[in-house]
Motif scaffolding. Structure first.
Motif, PDB file in Angstrom:
ATOM      1  N   LYS A 123     -19.225  74.026  54.424  1.00  0.00           N
ATOM      2  CA  LYS A 123     -18.771  74.310  52.849  1.00  0.00           C
ATOM      3  C   LYS A 123     -19.516  73.420  51.934  1.00  0.00           C
ATOM      4  O   LYS A 123     -19.172  73.236  50.903  1.00  0.00           O
ATOM      5  CB  LYS A 123     -17.411  74.033  52.859  1.00  0.00           C
ATOM      6  N   ASN A 205      -7.407  66.672  56.693  1.00  0.00           N
ATOM      7  CA  ASN A 205      -8.766  66.798  55.923  1.00  0.00           C
ATOM      8  C   ASN A 205      -9.890  65.805  56.518  1.00  0.00           C
ATOM      9  O   ASN A 205     -10.568  65.142  55.596  1.00  0.00           O
ATOM     10  CB  ASN A 205      -8.784  66.513  54.587  1.00  0.00           C
ATOM     11  N   GLY A 208     -14.195  67.514  56.237  1.00  0.00           N
ATOM     12  CA  GLY A 208     -14.080  68.818  55.678  1.00  0.00           C
ATOM     13  C   GLY A 208     -13.122  69.949  56.265  1.00  0.00           C
ATOM     14  O   GLY A 208     -13.144  70.960  55.807  1.00  0.00           O
TER      15      GLY A 208
END
Length: 239
Positions: A123, A205, A208
């Protein structure tokens, strides 16, 4: 490296986090592009060497062919080494995409050119894939940035005088300490698609990965999250 392994190409576990590799079936011509880390990590610290020296891929059709035909019918090549976990993950996607591993192209034997059945996802672009010019621009754009007194005053004013009910405070407290909170009672054993495992103290988190999705893998609501296929809590259940 003096210790035995089957890889062709640069090998340096002390310098790199991991590598992207190419395995080729010398009989049929089929190929597989994957990735491997040199070490396993706990609390983001290197704890021991992985099985990279003897690793031969995690793809089921590839492993079946290797078992049937013999490992000597395959070559093992390191395409590129990377110094970060993100670099290894991004590198795998880069080479899989660049070589069109999902192409329906067939070999004379009637099988697809690549064993790969999927391509990973990233991402964000890791520093490994940013040009020197791009990194310089990012650095320059952030140099000397400060929050003005006016902005700080606005942020402070936005939260001044806010009150929360006892019920709201209780919910907030429960969210941080309750059993369903992703950060509750770690550590966790994380199993990745390529078969390697890591121990994380939290699911919040990391690198990522979305904590909510990681927790759903733990609870069985999701089968996987990115390249994470299993999450196990190994913390105490004492209350």
């Amino acid at each position: 490296m003096s210790e035995k392994h089957h890889w062709v190409g640069e090998v340096d576990p002390d310098k790199y986090y991991g590598f992207v590799y190419l395995i080729t079936n010398t009989v049929s011509g089929r190929k597989y592009i994957g990735r491997k880390f040199y070490h396993t990590y706990r609390k983001r610290k290197r704890v021991r060497e992985s099985n990279w020296r003897v690793y031969a891929g995690s793809c089921k059709p590839l492993k079946e062919d290797m078992q049937r035909m013999g490992k000597d019918k395959f070559t093992f090549e390191i395409i590129c080494n990377y110094k970060t976990r993100g670099g290894v993950v991004s590198g795998e996607v880069h080479f899989q995409t660049d070589n069109d591993v999902l192409s329906p192209e067939l070999l004379p034997c009637g099988e697809r050119l690549y064993y790969n059945g999927q391509i990973g996802s990233v991402k964000f672009v890791t520093p490994d894939f940013l040009s020197a010019e791009h990194r310089a621009k990012i650095s320059a754009s952030n140099t000397g940035k400060t929050i003005s007194a006016e902005t700080r005053a606005k942020l402070s004013a936005a939260n001044t005088g806010k009150t929360r009910s006892a019920e709201q405070r209780a919910k907030m407290s429960a969210a941080q300490a309750g059993e369903k909170h992703p950060n509750f009672k770690g550590p966790y054993i994380i199993t990745f698609k390529d078969g390697h495992t890591e121990e994380w103290q939290t699911l919040r988190n990391i690198d990522g990965y979305n904590s909510s999705h990681s927790y759903k893998v733990l609870s069985g609501q999701r089968k996987f999250h990115k390249d994470i296929v299993k999450v196990e809590r190994i913390g105490s259940d004492d209350k």
